[in-house]
Design an enzyme around this catalytic site. Structure first.
Site, PDB file in Angstrom:
ATOM      1  N   THR A 173      44.637  39.456  27.196  1.00  0.00           N
ATOM      2  CA  THR A 173      44.445  39.490  28.741  1.00  0.00           C
ATOM      3  C   THR A 173      43.632  38.214  28.920  1.00  0.00           C
ATOM      4  O   THR A 173      44.323  36.581  29.265  1.00  0.00           O
ATOM      5  CB  THR A 173      43.628  40.650  29.172  1.00  0.00           C
ATOM      6  N   LYS A 191      43.489  43.534  21.405  1.00  0.00           N
ATOM      7  CA  LYS A 191      43.485  42.326  22.737  1.00  0.00           C
ATOM      8  C   LYS A 191      41.386  42.445  22.729  1.00  0.00           C
ATOM      9  O   LYS A 191      40.909  43.799  22.378  1.00  0.00           O
ATOM     10  CB  LYS A 191      43.526  42.895  23.914  1.00  0.00           C
ATOM     11  N   THR A 208      35.877  47.418  24.196  1.00  0.00           N
ATOM     12  CA  THR A 208      36.940  47.671  25.500  1.00  0.00           C
ATOM     13  C   THR A 208      37.651  46.957  24.405  1.00  0.00           C
ATOM     14  O   THR A 208      37.959  45.738  24.236  1.00  0.00           O
ATOM     15  CB  THR A 208      36.291  46.841  26.597  1.00  0.00           C
ATOM     16  N   GLU A 265      34.416  36.874  26.973  1.00  0.00           N
ATOM     17  CA  GLU A 265      34.244  36.699  27.745  1.00  0.00           C
ATOM     18  C   GLU A 265      33.618  34.926  27.958  1.00  0.00           C
ATOM     19  O   GLU A 265      32.201  35.619  27.932  1.00  0.00           O
ATOM     20  CB  GLU A 265      34.461  36.472  29.163  1.00  0.00           C
ATOM     21  N   ASN A 313      34.725  36.612  35.084  1.00  0.00           N
ATOM     22  CA  ASN A 313      34.439  37.943  36.315  1.00  0.00           C
ATOM     23  C   ASN A 313      34.292  38.086  37.792  1.00  0.00           C
ATOM     24  O   ASN A 313      34.200  38.948  38.027  1.00  0.00           O
ATOM     25  CB  ASN A 313      34.207  38.728  35.367  1.00  0.00           C
ATOM     26  N   THR A 353      43.841  36.340  44.562  1.00  0.00           N
ATOM     27  CA  THR A 353      44.957  36.627  45.505  1.00  0.00           C
ATOM     28  C   THR A 353      46.419  35.923  45.101  1.00  0.00           C
ATOM     29  O   THR A 353      46.285  35.527  44.145  1.00  0.00           O
ATOM     30  CB  THR A 353      44.858  35.912  47.204  1.00  0.00           C
TER      31      THR A 353
END
Lengths: 382, 382
Positions: free
Chosen positions: A143, A165, A176, A254, A377, A382
C-alpha cells in the site's frame, strides 16, 4: 531459493477505481493441500476477509491465498462477506479447487465495497499468470510500502519464505500487516499453530509505528509438507523470517527517517518492561524528538513514568546508542547535550532503559514521527 | 472582576539561560492565609515542585504561589528539591510569610537544574511588582501557548478566577498544565478538595492532545474566604472555570488547526465510553485525517474496535457535525464523501459515536495532528 510446491501471480484489477494499472490482486497457489495456520487482528472490528480466514485457519488446510491492496473490505457488513466469497468461488473454479480452500486477504481503505465484478473478471488472467517468482505477489499487496518485503531462510533442506506489507497503522496485536509465511517442511497443524504464536510475541507484537491496530491484520502460514526437517530448526527459521519481516516493516514505516529499538530491562516483570517500552515507543513527544534529534531525554523518563510499569524514579538509568544519559533518575555525570544530539542524528538509534528493579526485559521496535507521516496520512485523494 | 485578596506579579529571570527577556517568573500573593487544595499529575516521575506542593496541599493553607516557565525542575533529584526550597525561602522573606506557605510550580524542560541564583536574585523585584492584574501571572507561565489563558465567573458576590498554561503534553490525568483557581468565597478545605476533584473528571481529565502525561501537572485552588456564598453555586462556578480553561488549552493545542469533540454514547458503561472516546481522540490516523479533512471514517470505527470498550461492530453509528456517516457498522445510506470532506474542513468538528449497547456516555476534547505539531516538538534549540 523458494519452498517447493508454491506458485505466485499478480494482476492489475484497479481495486481503487482510480484507473491505476499497478498489480493489486495477488495469488499464491499450492500444488497440493497445504497445512494452514493463521493469526488475526485483535480489533473487535474485523474485516470480512478476516472473518472468513479465521474459519479457514480453524479447519487447517488451504490451496490458495487471494490478496488485494487498495480496499480493506472492512465495515462492509454482509455484502462484504458475500463479495469475498464470490471472489473465492471464481478462484476456486479457475484453479480447480474447493472455493473454501482459497483464503481472502484484503488491505486498504475501510468502509467501501470491493469492485467485485471488475476483480472477478481478472481472476482467470491472474491464474494463467502463475509462475515461480514470489516478488510479484509481495508487490501486489503493497500500500504505502516503498519496497516489497520478502525474507527467506533454510531449515535443513526445507525453505521458509515470508512476505508482508507495512507500513502504517502499525501497532502490536499485530503489527498491521498482511503476511504470508510459506514453507515446504513437513509439519502438523498443531505444531505450526504453536510456532507462529510463539514467533509473533517478540516480533510482530513488539513493533509500533503509530499505536493504531487495524481491522485487517492477518498472518497466514502454509506448508506443502514436502521436506522432512527437525522441528526446532524449523521453528528457528520461521521465527527469524517473521522477525525480519517485522523489522523490515518498521524500517519502511510511513515517513520514518529512523529505526529505533527501545529495550527496557531491570523491570519487575516482562509485562512491566513491555508496558514501559511501548509507552516510550508510542510517545509522540519522544518520536518527534527523535525526528528532530532533540536531546530532550526527559521525555523518555516521563513516558516510563506514565506507562503503568512499576518503577522508582530515583533508580532509572538510560543509555542512548551506548552513551549514558541518565543515572539514578537524573542527568548522568559528564553528560553533554551535543553528544546526545549527535547520536540522535544517526539513522539507527538504540535506547536502553534500566529500571533497576528486577529481571523483566522487553524490546520494542519503532520509528520517529516526521512531517511525512502527517502528509501520508492527512492526504485526501479525491 | 477579580477575587478579593489576591495580587499578581511577574518578572524576567531568563530561566532558560538563553538571554530571553520575557517574564518567566510569576507570583500570586494572598493578603491572608488561603484555604488550598491541589490536584497533581499521576505520572510516577514527579517534578520536585510537585512533591513539595503535594505536601502543602495536604496541610491545606497557602500564602503565595511562585511559578516559573522554561524549566520543569523534574528529574533533578534532591538538588531539585533544595533549589525549589531555596526560592520559597527567598519569597518567604520578601513577602514576610512562612516559606512553607509559598507553593512552587514549574513547567518547561525536564532534567536541567534551575538557574537558582539568578532566579533568587529576581524575587525581591518580583514582590515589589505585585499589582491587581492577573494577566501578568497568566503570561509568565506560558510555554508554547500562543495566548494567556484566564477565565472568570461569579458565584453570588464571590469571584472565581482560573489561569492555566497549555499546550503540549496534553493528556488526561491531568491535561498537562499548571493551573491556579482563585476565589474569595468562604469554603472549607474539605469542600474545596471535593469540588476540584469532581470538576476535573469531565474537564481536564477529558482532554487529550498527544496522550503524553507530564511530570509537572498541578492544579492549585486557593480561597481567601472573604465572601459567603451558596456552595452549590460556587461549585458550578469553579466547574465552569476549570472546564473553560480545559477547552482553551485544547483550542491552543500545539499546532492545532481544529477543535474536535468526540462523544461516545450508548456504551455499556461510562468507562467503556471513555475508553472508546480516548482511543479515537488519541489515534494518529484519526488526527491526521482530521488535519487533512480526509473523509476516511473507517479510522474512527477501527479505533473504537481496538479501544478495549465492549462493542458490537454491527451496531455502531457515527455522525460527524450532525451528518450521518455510519449506520449499523457500515456506510449510512446516501452518504457522500464530498459532504463529509466539507464538514471536516470546518474548524470545529463534533463526532458522535453511538455503540447501541447501553447508556454509557463520555465526551473527549482534542485537536488534529498537523505539521506544526511535529515542528514544535522536533525542534532542537541549541
Amino acid at each position: 531459493m523458494t519452498p517447493r510446491g508454491f506458485s505466485y501471480g499478480a494482476i492489475s484489477a484497479d481495486v481503487k477505481g482510480t484507473g491505476g494499472t499497478r498489480p493489486d490482486l495477488g495469488l499464491v497457489f499450492c500444488d497440493r493441500e497445504a497445512v494452514a495456520s493463521g493469526l488475526f487482528t485483535t480489533n473487535l472490528v474485523k474485516a470480512a476477509p478476516v472473518l472468513i480466514a479465521m474459519e479457514q485457519s480453524r479447519r487447517g488446510t488451504l490451496r490458495a491465498v487471494l490478496a488485494n491492496a487498495g480496499n480493506a473490505n472492512a465495515c462492509t457488513g454482509e455484502s462484504g462477506v458475500a463479495d469475498a466469497r464470490s471472489l473465492m468461488a471464481e478462484a476456486g473454479i479457475c484453479l480447480g479447487v474447493d472455493p473454501d480452500q482459497v483464503s481472502p486477504l484484503s488491505t486498504g481503505v475501510i468502509g467501501v465495497n470491493l469492485p467485485v465484478d471488475r476483480m472477478r473478471s481478472k481472476i482467470a488472467g491472474l491464474v494463467s499468470n502463475l509462475g515461480p517468482d514470489p516478488e510479484v505477489f509481495a508487490r501486489s499487496i503493497m500500500t504505502t510500502d516503498t519496497y516489497p518485503k520478502l525474507v527467506t531462510r533454510k531449515a535443513g533442506e526445507a525453505v521458509v519464505l515470508g512476505m508482508a506489507k507495512g507500513a502504517g497503522m502499525i501497532a502490536p496485536d499485530m503489527a498491521t500487516t498482511l503476511a504470508v509465511v510459506l514453507t515446504d517442511a513437513v509439519i502438523s497443524k498443531q505444531d505450526l499453530d504453536n510456532i507462529i504464536k510463539r514467533s509473533i510475541e517478540k516480533t510482530f507484537n513488539a513493533v509500533t509505528i503509530d499505536g493504531d491496530t487495524s481491522t485487517n491484520d492477518v498472518l497466514m502460514a502454509l506448508s506443502t509438507c514436502y521436506v522432512t526437517v527437525n522441528t526446532d530448526e524449523l521453528e528457528t527459521a520461521i521465527f527469524e523470517v517473521i522477525r525480519d519481516l517485522a523489522l523490515l516493516i518498521v524500517r519502511d514505516g510511513e515517513g520514518a527517517t529512523k529505526f529505533v529499538s527501545i529495550t527496557v530491562q531491570g523491570a519487575f516483570s516482562a509485562a512491566d518492561a513491555k508496558k514501559a517500552a511501548m509507552a516510550v515507543g508510542n510517545s509522540l513527544l519522544v518520536k518527534t524528538a527523535l525526528f528532530g534529534a532533540d536531546p530532550n531525554w526527559g521525555r523518555i523518563v516521563a513516558a516510563v513514568g506514565y506507562s503503568g510499569a512499576r518503577m522508582d524514579p530515583g533508580k532509572v538509568g538510560v543509555t542512548v546508542s551506548g552513551y549514558r544519559v541518565v543515572f539514578s533518575g537524573t542527568e548522568a555525570e559528564g553528560f553533554r547535550e551535543e553528544t546526545l544530539h549527535g547520536l540522535l542524528r544517526e539513522k539507527d538509534i538504540d535506547i536502553v532503559i534500566d529500571l533497576g528493579q528486577g529481571a523483566g526485559e522487553f524490546t520494542v521496535y519503532t520509528t520517529d514521527l516526521s512531517y511525512d507521516y502527517v502528509r501520508i496520512n492527512a492526504e485526501y485523494r479525491t
